[in-house]
Design a protein around this motif. Structure first.
Motif, PDB file in Angstrom:
ATOM      1  N   LYS A 292       5.583   0.328   6.774  1.00 50.94           N
ATOM      2  CA  LYS A 292       4.401   0.953   6.149  1.00 50.94           C
ATOM      3  C   LYS A 292       3.235   1.168   7.114  1.00 50.94           C
ATOM      4  O   LYS A 292       2.207   1.698   6.720  1.00 50.94           O
ATOM      5  N   ARG A 293       3.391   0.713   8.339  1.00 52.12           N
ATOM      6  CA  ARG A 293       2.298   0.803   9.343  1.00 52.12           C
ATOM      7  C   ARG A 293       1.050   0.047   8.875  1.00 52.12           C
ATOM      8  O   ARG A 293      -0.071   0.433   9.167  1.00 52.12           O
ATOM      9  N   LEU A 294       1.251  -0.983   8.118  1.00 53.78           N
ATOM     10  CA  LEU A 294       0.132  -1.761   7.584  1.00 53.78           C
ATOM     11  C   LEU A 294      -0.002  -3.079   8.336  1.00 53.78           C
ATOM     12  O   LEU A 294       0.999  -3.744   8.610  1.00 53.78           O
ATOM     13  N   CYS A 295      -1.235  -3.442   8.642  1.00 54.01           N
ATOM     14  CA  CYS A 295      -1.494  -4.767   9.205  1.00 54.01           C
ATOM     15  C   CYS A 295      -2.528  -5.473   8.329  1.00 54.01           C
ATOM     16  O   CYS A 295      -3.055  -4.873   7.374  1.00 54.01           O
ATOM     17  N   GLN A 296      -2.822  -6.703   8.668  1.00 55.79           N
ATOM     18  CA  GLN A 296      -3.746  -7.470   7.825  1.00 55.79           C
ATOM     19  C   GLN A 296      -5.130  -6.819   7.750  1.00 55.79           C
ATOM     20  O   GLN A 296      -5.835  -6.923   6.759  1.00 55.79           O
ATOM     21  N   THR A 333       2.604  -3.709  -2.497  1.00 56.06           N
ATOM     22  CA  THR A 333       2.033  -2.686  -3.374  1.00 56.06           C
ATOM     23  C   THR A 333       1.313  -1.574  -2.625  1.00 56.06           C
ATOM     24  O   THR A 333       1.147  -0.478  -3.160  1.00 56.06           O
ATOM     25  N   ALA A 334       0.860  -1.834  -1.407  1.00 58.00           N
ATOM     26  CA  ALA A 334       0.040  -0.832  -0.703  1.00 58.00           C
ATOM     27  C   ALA A 334       0.891   0.339  -0.240  1.00 58.00           C
ATOM     28  O   ALA A 334       2.088   0.196   0.051  1.00 58.00           O
ATOM     29  N   SER A 335       0.255   1.496  -0.177  1.00 55.77           N
ATOM     30  CA  SER A 335       0.952   2.700   0.270  1.00 55.77           C
ATOM     31  C   SER A 335       1.039   2.715   1.795  1.00 55.77           C
ATOM     32  O   SER A 335       0.155   2.197   2.478  1.00 55.77           O
ATOM     33  N   PRO A 336       2.095   3.344   2.329  1.00 55.08           N
ATOM     34  CA  PRO A 336       2.204   3.445   3.793  1.00 55.08           C
ATOM     35  C   PRO A 336       1.066   4.270   4.373  1.00 55.08           C
ATOM     36  O   PRO A 336       0.506   5.132   3.704  1.00 55.08           O
ATOM     37  N   LEU A 337       0.751   4.003   5.619  1.00 57.24           N
ATOM     38  CA  LEU A 337      -0.277   4.762   6.323  1.00 57.24           C
ATOM     39  C   LEU A 337       0.372   5.698   7.337  1.00 57.24           C
ATOM     40  O   LEU A 337       1.505   5.468   7.777  1.00 57.24           O
ATOM     41  N   GLU A 338      -0.376   6.719   7.687  1.00 60.96           N
ATOM     42  CA  GLU A 338       0.114   7.692   8.660  1.00 60.96           C
ATOM     43  C   GLU A 338      -0.204   7.204  10.080  1.00 60.96           C
ATOM     44  O   GLU A 338      -1.197   6.499  10.287  1.00 60.96           O
TER      45      GLU A 338
END
Lengths: 405, 554
Positions: A292-296, A333-338
């Motif tokens: 998802k390219r998500l970090c804290q 739950t969070a959406s992926p980031l570009e």
């Protein structure tokens, strides 16, 4: 070759303690809390500046460190609650100029000279770790400019980029992003990592970092980065601090999203992970973050949009992260980031121009992406030629730069 | 702005409303709390909040954001305002005529029925009962019963309810005045002339300027950022400070001052403040704020004096002492903070001169402290310039011992923090400085000098304009030296006149009156040959227009 024998690892996890007036507990009182915990656990638990430093002893597996992290922090939370306080694990404090880390110590290294060669090699990879761990997007009243203000500000001097050392010309150093630390335990210390807010993430991240360093330890050779490579490492480090896992790196002559690099690194160190009792599928959080390219930092930034005042943000942030798994839930739950656009020469110039106002000392430009003098000077020259800045040389004030609209 | 930090006593889920459902808010909660302290300094609660149960609404995605019973909760400044300042009067300041009625409003939660209010003015007292309304309690009080004749202004109506007090003050139109105001946020000393309305707080910082309003444009040069938890005068305002070691002392921030007198005397209104900063070393301070009647000019004088320490007698038999033991190192500075326009090319900046060059500093990044230790502001002035909103503040100080330039760029504010080097001070000696302040809507600055000009409307409908100027070389001012004011197409020239300010030295001023003047039309000025910094000059910068020479004619 195998630079690390036996293969061990640990973490020094710096966690703030906050009371019910939202004050941070001072170091002197933390000493007593650390001392109490140290009586109960046979780990070198200590304090650092305004934090309890949870040093998790010598570990040989993911399960072991995961177990220790839970045990120690569960007990520590109980201890501080007896004084109506809470643990506040965060990479930065939304109000104060405090940065906290989750250093990972990778052992056991016997040869410092080889360790210095490895340090030089690791310059390429530590920005990837920095992007993965980014968790200080709210600091000193501001938020959103960087996903890791801690890396941006070199953790107030406590994590600085390497600079290509030669063992024959080396002195003992401290505070590098990753370097051999042999004054106490015999480890390679990776310092670039922001403090984790999630216990499980810390366990996975420490295991992965250790496994990857172990993997690189099987390939150590004399290495000095070329000026071009060094510039790329520093650009990537900057990208990591700004974009976290959305960053796109300069990599082997091309551009590549950092999550793809991370994905490859996880596969590369499969054997070393196995030695640490783990396989990639055990690292669920890391896999989802890559996906998802998500970090804290993204979790904190979402919170900051709802609490624009840093006092209000601190209050809610500290209450959430004390549960340890809010980021883990957020990931589901969070959406992926570009991915962010890669840095090119134009965007690098723009980053440097952004710090120049009027009468700005030219060293601000040096500090922007930490480029060495020839590269930084060339950028100033480029901006002068472009007509975006003018340079003034004064005896009393040094070299000053002036922005032209 | 201050805010409350409380401890949660109850959390009650509420029914989702249409708006919260639309906003996909996870939880609508009513949180009960007991206030614990006032942020940002965690100071003690006002008496009326002690042991009171307060309620706030929270719409959150995750109920854990609020916390558990016993946890802290931070209220925003907006949420806190009605709790911290529950008694209000409208109007608080009015000019020329008594308002027909005073509108009172009270938020009350202590008992079922609030205590009666009282209004006192002209030695007369009127009490009354509150009427409940949607947001609390209200009352209207007619003012005609307090005076048999039209009173000479200024007069004040002091409104009390329980331990709460506010005032409505009626000031004369366009006459200099000094008056204590009881604002909901606390007491201030209010000074006013036809140019400025200045609020000096005496509750902290050993006296500080909390508001500096330019009356012509109704601009507060010390406007604080809205709905942000912040210390008084930290993000906006003028305050003094000192150090006896490495760091600036925090003690002065908590020093409240006694008002030693406020009076009008020939051509100026003076407010004098006195206080003790540190009992142990017997460090006392005084501040005098002088607002000149006819000019947009404020003079602020600060003194610190050391007296023999209270423990000196006890120490007679203690270890032997040398003169150095009685010496105190004393460094001085002030801190003028104003709202920051962050724009690297056209945003807020500081201008000053070091005797040869015009120095311009505008930092593009937040949290940048600029310290220039190797030169001083020899021309004795600095201008804080906000070109995007046409606000300019000039600070003028002594040229014999000018300070070093220090400034800071924060997130919401930029500061000017001139620093005078630390010097030795003995008991029964004093140190201090004076600074003249002028603010306006145009400024000029070169290596030859600097000025600020402003305008304001007079009661007869005309518009007055004035400029305050500090010139590098007074010898070059001739009888023909003028200031030119242009207002809505009309141009007037006015002679430059000299004014010697104690502790500051010579400043120059010029004034003009435009009978048909307008506050809406374009305004510009040129003073002593120094043009205003118009848009086309905003990006002129030192290498081009300052070659180290005194190249501007006066």
């Amino acid at each position: 070759m195998n630079l690390f024998n036996p293969r061990t690892f640990s973490t020094d996890w710096e966690i703030m303690v906050i009371d019910k007036l939202d004050r941070l507990v001072e170091s002197e009182k933390l000493m007593a809390l650390a001392g109490l915990l140290r009586r109960e656990f046979d780990y070198p638990l200590d304090i650092d500046w305004m934090t309890l430093e949870f040093a998790m002893g010598i570990n040989t597996s993911l399960d072991q460190i995961w177990e220790r992290i839970q045990q120690v922090t569960d007990r520590a939370a109980q201890v501080v609650r007896e004084f109506d306080c809470e643990l506040f694990p965060a990479g930065g404090h939304p109000l104060m100029p405090l940065y906290n880390a989750s250093h990972v110590h990778v052992g056991t290294i016997m040869n410092e000279s080889q360790g210095i060669h490895l340090e030089n090699q690791m310059m390429k990879y530590v920005p990837v770790f920095g992007a993965l761990a980014a968790n200080s997007p709210a600091s000193r009243g501001q938020s959103g400019g960087f996903k890791s203000y801690r890396i941006r500000h070199q953790a107030n001097g406590c994590t600085r980029p390497g600079f290509g050392r030669d063992p024959h010309l080396a002195q003992s150093t401290w505070g590098g992003d990753a370097s051999p630390k042999m004054q106490g335990g015999l480890t390679m210390e990776v310092r670039i990592l922001d403090c984790a807010s999630s216990r499980r993430l810390l366990a996975e991240m420490a295991t992965f970092v250790a496994a990857y360093v172990h993997y690189r330890g099987t390939r150590v050779e004399e290495y000095q980065p070329s000026p071009q490579e060094y510039e790329e490492h520093l650009t990537n480090r900057w990208a990591a601090s700004r974009y976290g896992l959305q960053a796109t790196f300069c990599w082997d002559g091309a551009t590549c999203p950092v999550v793809e690099i991370l994905d490859a690194m996880l596969d590369e160190c499969a054997a070393e992970l196995k030695d640490l009792g783990a396989k990639r599928s055990d690292l669920q959080l890391l896999n989802t973050m890559i996906e998802k390219r998500l970090c804290q930092a993204d979790f904190v930034l979402d919170l900051a949009t709802r609490y624009p005042d840093p006092w209000c943000l601190t209050s809610s942030y500290s209450k959430l992260v004390r549960h340890w798994d809010v980021f883990d839930e957020y990931l589901t739950t969070a959406s992926p980031l570009e991915p962010a656009q890669p840095f090119n020469q134009e965007s690098i110039v723009a980053e440097h121009l952004a710090v120049i106002g009027e009468g700005t000392h030219f060293y601000r430009s040096r500090e922007t992406m930490l480029y060495p003098p020839p590269v930084a000077d060339a950028l100033i020259e480029r901006m002068v030629e472009d007509g975006t800045i003018k340079r003034e040389v004064t005896a009393e004030r040094g070299i000053l730069l002036h922005r032209i609209a | 702005m201050h805010a409350l930090l409380g401890k949660i006593t109850d959390i009650a889920p509420q029914q989702a409303t249409a708006s919260t459902a639309a906003a996909k808010v996870g939880h609508q909660l009513e949180v009960s709390l007991k206030a614990a302290c006032v942020l940002p300094d965690r100071t003690k609660l006002p008496e009326w909040l002690q042991d009171q149960t307060l309620k706030v609404q929270r719409s959150v995605l995750d109920a854990r954001e609020v916390g558990h019973l016993g946890d802290s909760i931070v209220l925003t400044p907006d949420e806190s305002a009605h709790l911290l300042y529950p008694l209000e009067v409208e109007p608080t300041v009015v000019y020329g005529e008594l308002p027909p009625t005073l509108q009172l409003h009270l938020r009350w939660w202590k008992d079922d029925k609030p205590p009666e209010f009282s209004v006192r003015a002209n030695g007369r007292l009127q009490t009354g009962q509150w009427t409940k309304d949607d947001t609390g309690y209200s009352a209207a009080v007619a003012t005609e019963t307090f005076f048999d004749l039209l009173p000479k202004l200024p007069v004040s109506f002091e409104i009390s309810c329980d331990k709460l007090k506010v005032s409505c003050t009626v000031l004369p139109v366009n006459e200099p005045s000094a008056r204590k105001l009881l604002l909901p946020q606390g007491e201030v000393q209010h000074l006013e002339n036809s140019w400025y309305a200045v609020d000096v707080t005496t509750r902290s910082h050993a006296g500080a300027i909390a508001a500096w309003r330019e009356k012509g444009r109704e601009v507060n040069h010390f406007e604080a950022p809205a709905n942000l938890i912040q210390r008084a005068v930290d993000q906006s305002g003028y305050s003094d400070r000192y150090r006896t070691g490495w760091s600036w002392s925090d003690k002065i921030k908590d020093v409240a001052m006694d008002v030693a007198g406020a009076r009008h005397e020939s051509g100026a209104t003076r407010l004098a403040l006195e206080g003790t900063v540190e009992e142990g070393i017997n460090l006392r301070t005084s501040a005098v704020c002088t607002l000149y009647d006819e000019l947009p000019l404020l003079l602020w004088q600060r003194d610190y004096s050391f007296h023999k320490g209270k423990n000196d007698e006890k120490e007679k038999d203690a270890k032997p002492k040398e003169p150095i033991d009685d010496m105190q190192p004393m460094g001085l500075s002030f801190r003028a903070a104003a709202r920051l326009d962050r724009d690297a090319a056209q945003g807020s900046r500081v201008l000053c001169a070091d005797g040869k060059r015009l120095v311009v500093v505008r930092e593009a990044e937040a949290h940048q402290m600029v310290r220039h230790w190797y030169w001083r502001m020899w021309d004795g002035w600095a201008i804080v310039e906000h070109p995007l909103r046409h606000e300019y503040q000039m600070y003028v100080f002594d040229r014999e011992t000018p300070p070093h330039l220090v400034m800071w760029t924060g997130i919401h504010a930029m500061t000017l923090e001139p620093v005078w080097p630390t010097i030795p001070v003995r008991p029964e000696e004093s140190v201090g400085y004076a600074v003249a302040l002028s603010a306006g809507e145009r400024c000029g600055a070169t290596n030859a000098g600097a000025w600020v000009a402003c305008r304001s409307r007079l009661p007869d409908g005309s518009v007055q304009c004035a400029a305050i100027c500090r010139l590098r070389s007074a010898e070059r001012v001739t009888s023909a030296s003028t200031a030119t004011f242009a207002l809505a197409g009309t141009v007037q020239q006015a002679p430059l006149k000299s004014l010697l300010l104690p502790g500051v030295g010579e400043v120059w001023y010029a004034e003009a009156k435009f009978p048909q003047g307008s506050m809406d039309g374009a305004f510009d000025a040129k003073v002593a040959g120094i043009a205003s910094r118009q848009q086309d000059r905003l990006n002129a910068h030192p290498p081009e227009n300052n070659n180290g020479g005194d190249n501007e004619s006066v």
